[in-house]
Design a protein around this motif. Structure first.
Motif, PDB file in Angstrom:
ATOM      1  N   ASP A  32     -61.146 -17.804  47.721  1.00 10.33           N
ATOM      2  CA  ASP A  32     -60.074 -16.964  47.484  1.00 10.33           C
ATOM      3  C   ASP A  32     -60.005 -16.212  46.068  1.00 10.33           C
ATOM      4  OD1 ASP A  32     -58.344 -16.679  49.861  1.00 10.33           O
ATOM      5  OD2 ASP A  32     -56.758 -18.000  49.024  1.00 10.33           O
ATOM      6  N   ILE A  33     -60.520 -16.774  45.264  1.00  9.57           N
ATOM      7  CA  ILE A  33     -60.679 -16.166  43.992  1.00  9.57           C
ATOM      8  C   ILE A  33     -61.299 -14.961  43.790  1.00  9.57           C
ATOM      9  CG2 ILE A  33     -62.577 -17.534  43.409  1.00  9.57           C
ATOM     10  CD1 ILE A  33     -59.747 -16.448  41.072  1.00  9.57           C
ATOM     11  N   TYR A  34     -62.045 -14.596  44.959  1.00  7.87           N
ATOM     12  CA  TYR A  34     -62.677 -13.480  44.593  1.00  7.87           C
ATOM     13  C   TYR A  34     -61.804 -12.400  45.014  1.00  7.87           C
ATOM     14  CZ  TYR A  34     -67.529 -14.928  44.260  1.00  7.87           C
ATOM     15  OH  TYR A  34     -68.780 -15.381  43.885  1.00  7.87           O
ATOM     16  N   SER A  35     -60.691 -12.672  45.852  1.00  5.81           N
ATOM     17  CA  SER A  35     -59.618 -11.605  46.161  1.00  5.81           C
ATOM     18  C   SER A  35     -58.888 -11.143  45.119  1.00  5.81           C
ATOM     19  CB  SER A  35     -58.582 -12.210  47.275  1.00  5.81           C
ATOM     20  OG  SER A  35     -59.500 -12.608  48.368  1.00  5.81           O
ATOM     21  N   GLY A  36     -58.894 -12.131  44.233  1.00 10.94           N
ATOM     22  CA  GLY A  36     -58.180 -11.677  42.897  1.00 10.94           C
ATOM     23  C   GLY A  36     -58.978 -10.929  41.816  1.00 10.94           C
ATOM     24  N   LEU A  37     -60.290 -10.796  42.213  1.00  5.56           N
ATOM     25  CA  LEU A  37     -61.286 -10.260  41.161  1.00  5.56           C
ATOM     26  C   LEU A  37     -60.576  -8.870  40.505  1.00  5.56           C
ATOM     27  CD1 LEU A  37     -64.917 -10.884  41.561  1.00  5.56           C
ATOM     28  CD2 LEU A  37     -63.365 -11.426  39.698  1.00  5.56           C
ATOM     29  N   PRO A  38     -60.241  -7.993  41.679  1.00  8.57           N
ATOM     30  CA  PRO A  38     -59.846  -6.549  41.198  1.00  8.57           C
ATOM     31  C   PRO A  38     -58.690  -6.725  40.135  1.00  8.57           C
ATOM     32  CG  PRO A  38     -60.207  -6.312  43.577  1.00  8.57           C
ATOM     33  CD  PRO A  38     -60.303  -7.895  43.112  1.00  8.57           C
ATOM     34  N   VAL A  39     -57.680  -7.450  40.396  1.00 12.41           N
ATOM     35  CA  VAL A  39     -56.582  -7.725  39.489  1.00 12.41           C
ATOM     36  C   VAL A  39     -57.063  -8.282  38.026  1.00 12.41           C
ATOM     37  CG1 VAL A  39     -54.478  -8.891  39.035  1.00 12.41           C
ATOM     38  CG2 VAL A  39     -54.702  -7.859  41.144  1.00 12.41           C
ATOM     39  N   ALA A  40     -57.662  -9.194  38.203  1.00 12.26           N
ATOM     40  CA  ALA A  40     -58.459  -9.983  37.073  1.00 12.26           C
ATOM     41  C   ALA A  40     -59.509  -8.937  36.078  1.00 12.26           C
ATOM     42  CB  ALA A  40     -58.986 -11.038  37.415  1.00 12.26           C
ATOM     43  N   PRO A  88     -68.578 -21.598  45.717  1.00 12.63           N
ATOM     44  CA  PRO A  88     -68.294 -20.295  45.366  1.00 12.63           C
ATOM     45  C   PRO A  88     -67.747 -20.063  43.935  1.00 12.63           C
ATOM     46  CG  PRO A  88     -67.151 -20.947  47.596  1.00 12.63           C
ATOM     47  CD  PRO A  88     -67.716 -22.043  46.806  1.00 12.63           C
ATOM     48  N   GLU A  89     -67.314 -21.194  43.239  1.00 13.22           N
ATOM     49  CA  GLU A  89     -66.780 -20.865  41.958  1.00 13.22           C
ATOM     50  C   GLU A  89     -68.025 -20.835  40.947  1.00 13.22           C
ATOM     51  OE1 GLU A  89     -63.795 -23.153  44.303  1.00 13.22           O
ATOM     52  OE2 GLU A  89     -66.069 -23.709  43.858  1.00 13.22           O
ATOM     53  N   ARG A  90     -69.106 -21.625  41.391  1.00 10.96           N
ATOM     54  CA  ARG A  90     -70.163 -21.350  40.593  1.00 10.96           C
ATOM     55  C   ARG A  90     -71.018 -20.037  40.862  1.00 10.96           C
ATOM     56  NH1 ARG A  90     -74.750 -24.810  42.829  1.00 10.96           N
ATOM     57  NH2 ARG A  90     -74.755 -22.890  44.180  1.00 10.96           N
ATOM     58  N   THR A  91     -71.093 -19.672  42.101  1.00 14.21           N
ATOM     59  CA  THR A  91     -71.568 -18.244  42.556  1.00 14.21           C
ATOM     60  C   THR A  91     -70.745 -17.234  41.753  1.00 14.21           C
ATOM     61  OG1 THR A  91     -72.045 -19.134  44.490  1.00 14.21           O
ATOM     62  CG2 THR A  91     -72.011 -16.873  44.551  1.00 14.21           C
ATOM     63  N   LEU A  92     -69.357 -17.297  41.681  1.00 11.45           N
ATOM     64  CA  LEU A  92     -68.642 -16.288  40.702  1.00 11.45           C
ATOM     65  C   LEU A  92     -68.985 -16.377  39.283  1.00 11.45           C
ATOM     66  CD1 LEU A  92     -66.581 -14.054  40.818  1.00 11.45           C
ATOM     67  CD2 LEU A  92     -64.866 -15.963  40.419  1.00 11.45           C
ATOM     68  N   VAL A 225     -68.857  -9.177  46.016  1.00 18.61           N
ATOM     69  CA  VAL A 225     -69.005  -9.850  47.229  1.00 18.61           C
ATOM     70  C   VAL A 225     -70.343  -9.718  47.956  1.00 18.61           C
ATOM     71  CG1 VAL A 225     -68.040  -9.584  49.594  1.00 18.61           C
ATOM     72  CG2 VAL A 225     -66.279  -9.328  47.649  1.00 18.61           C
ATOM     73  N   ALA A 226     -71.049  -8.428  47.666  1.00 13.18           N
ATOM     74  CA  ALA A 226     -72.414  -8.484  48.096  1.00 13.18           C
ATOM     75  C   ALA A 226     -73.294  -9.805  47.577  1.00 13.18           C
ATOM     76  CB  ALA A 226     -72.848  -7.005  47.699  1.00 13.18           C
ATOM     77  N   HIS A 227     -73.140 -10.094  46.032  1.00 10.39           N
ATOM     78  CA  HIS A 227     -73.469 -11.100  45.275  1.00 10.39           C
ATOM     79  C   HIS A 227     -73.352 -12.341  45.924  1.00 10.39           C
ATOM     80  CE1 HIS A 227     -73.903 -14.165  42.177  1.00 10.39           C
ATOM     81  NE2 HIS A 227     -74.935 -13.452  41.777  1.00 10.39           N
ATOM     82  N   ALA A 228     -72.185 -12.653  46.292  1.00  6.13           N
ATOM     83  CA  ALA A 228     -71.823 -14.040  46.890  1.00  6.13           C
ATOM     84  C   ALA A 228     -72.363 -13.892  48.286  1.00  6.13           C
ATOM     85  CB  ALA A 228     -70.094 -14.016  47.133  1.00  6.13           C
ATOM     86  N   GLN A 229     -72.496 -13.026  49.170  1.00 11.74           N
ATOM     87  CA  GLN A 229     -72.929 -12.912  50.588  1.00 11.74           C
ATOM     88  C   GLN A 229     -74.463 -13.303  50.473  1.00 11.74           C
ATOM     89  OE1 GLN A 229     -71.875  -9.093  52.002  1.00 11.74           O
ATOM     90  NE2 GLN A 229     -69.930  -9.825  53.277  1.00 11.74           N
ATOM     91  N   HIS A 230     -75.210 -12.675  49.307  1.00  5.31           N
ATOM     92  CA  HIS A 230     -76.576 -13.012  49.064  1.00  5.31           C
ATOM     93  C   HIS A 230     -76.851 -14.383  48.771  1.00  5.31           C
ATOM     94  CE1 HIS A 230     -80.769 -12.200  48.165  1.00  5.31           C
ATOM     95  NE2 HIS A 230     -80.446 -12.716  47.168  1.00  5.31           N
ATOM     96  N   HIS A 231     -76.174 -15.015  47.953  1.00  2.00           N
ATOM     97  CA  HIS A 231     -76.366 -16.294  47.373  1.00  2.00           C
ATOM     98  C   HIS A 231     -75.724 -17.596  48.298  1.00  2.00           C
ATOM     99  CE1 HIS A 231     -78.247 -15.120  43.738  1.00  2.00           C
ATOM    100  NE2 HIS A 231     -77.564 -14.087  43.804  1.00  2.00           N
ATOM    101  N   THR A 232     -74.766 -17.015  49.329  1.00  2.00           N
ATOM    102  CA  THR A 232     -74.394 -17.871  50.213  1.00  2.00           C
ATOM    103  C   THR A 232     -74.262 -17.643  51.839  1.00  2.00           C
ATOM    104  OG1 THR A 232     -72.607 -18.355  48.474  1.00  2.00           O
ATOM    105  CG2 THR A 232     -72.295 -19.559  50.602  1.00  2.00           C
ATOM    106  N   PRO A 233     -75.585 -17.570  52.158  1.00  2.00           N
ATOM    107  CA  PRO A 233     -75.961 -16.670  53.402  1.00  2.00           C
ATOM    108  C   PRO A 233     -75.462 -17.478  54.673  1.00  2.00           C
ATOM    109  CG  PRO A 233     -77.772 -17.536  52.408  1.00  2.00           C
ATOM    110  CD  PRO A 233     -77.038 -17.610  51.322  1.00  2.00           C
TER     111      PRO A 233
END
Length: 322
Positions: A32-40, A88-92, A225-233
């Motif tokens: 969910d925190i990824y959904s907040g990245l554009p605002v952050a 996900p938090e570490r990947t971010l 998002v692409a980075h997360a998809q690559h590291h959490t396939p």
């Protein structure tokens, strides 16, 4: 209270114009925190001090004592728990370091309202936070309780309840992004729109804005998002994968993971819209928030919502006009 702004003013940025230290937090766990990245990222690019946090589905219990800032408040860095595949938090945090941003993401374990509120309070006091933006990847955070289907509201509304009583924070906002993505969880999106209309009448709806692919923040979001998809396939985010596909201009049943096999997605431009709300106003419309107020465990939240649903007459689902 309705605040008059310019039509060309982003509603979130207008509300946060005088805020200096802002917490952007994922409401519902997972990515969910990824959904907040554009605002952050937009706030960071304006020179604001921005901190990130997430209600976590990760195995936080195995973190060493030094990785905890307070009870139920983990400090996740790029090097946290290197042997965990799903984190996900570490990947971010790793992505943030790659791009030169502060590489810390706070994580809350799944608890009831009382411990989560205490953890939020500790984090807010730690950094002198004067505004919180709670972000939901999806729309189930907007469900008041009497809809045909609630989706998966437990974590989202636990987060809302935890923050609703923290009156010491001048600005508490909610952002919902990913309109339509909760359909496979039984959310009726005509009722979502009906709820947004009611929040508008209450003065709690602040407006909406899109995530343009051509913007700096939009491009960075797609990269994250692409980075997360690559590291959490093995367990990529369906929500953020769908939002990212919408930002890229994809449409319809877009395939980016085997996790959606057997279901039909409806990726569309509305998924890239960020709907913004006043958090206390949103909380005031939830019909069962008082029932989960004294919970300590997430399973208590589940059972309290189930009990409420058993005694409630629900609104029948409605179809979009053809």
């Amino acid at each position: 209270m309705i605040v008059v702004t310019s039509l060309l003013t982003n509603p979130i940025l207008a509300r946060l114009a005088d805020s200096r230290r802002i917490l952007v937090a994922g409401a519902g766990g997972g990515f969910d925190i990824y959904s907040g990245l554009p605002v952050a990222l937009s706030l960071l690019h304006q020179g604001k001090e921005v901190h990130l946090a997430n209600l976590s589905f990760s195995a936080l219990a195995g973190l060493p004592p030094d990785d905890w800032a307070a009870d139920d408040l983990a400090v996740v860095t790029p090097d946290s728990a290197p042997h965990q595949t799903y984190f996900p938090e570490r990947t971010l945090a790793q992505w943030l370091r790659l791009h030169g941003y502060p590489p810390t993401v706070y994580a809350f374990p799944q608890t009831g309202v009382r411990p989560l509120r205490a953890a939020y309070r500790a984090l807010i006091e730690l950094h002198g936070i004067d505004a919180v933006v709670l972000v939901d990847g999806g729309t189930d955070i907007l469900m008041r309780g009497d809809e045909a289907g609630l989706g998966t509201p437990e974590e989202d509304l636990t987060s809302v309840a935890a923050l609703a009583a923290l009156d010491g924070v001048p600005n508490r906002l909610v952002v919902s992004v990913g309109f339509g993505v909760d359909a496979h969880h039984g959310v009726n999106h005509v009722q979502v729109l009906e709820n947004i209309a009611a929040l508008e009448r209450d003065g709690a709806y602040l407006g909406a804005f899109s995530i343009p692919r051509a913007s700096r923040e939009g491009a960075l979001y797609l990269d994250a998002v692409a980075h997360a998809q690559h590291h959490t396939p093995e367990h990529p985010s369906i929500v953020n994968g769908s939002i990212a596909a919408a930002v890229r201009g994809s449409f319809g049943d877009v395939r980016f993971t085997d996790r959606t096999r057997g279901s039909e997605l409806f990726v569309n431009p509305l998924m890239s819209l960020c709907f913004a709300f006043d958090l206390p106003g949103l909380a005031a419309r939830c019909l069962y928030l008082d029932r989960i107020e004294d919970t300590f465990l997430m399973r208590q939240v589940h059972s309290r919502i189930a009990e409420f649903r058993e005694s409630t007459v629900t609104r029948p689902p409605r179809a979009f006009p053809h």
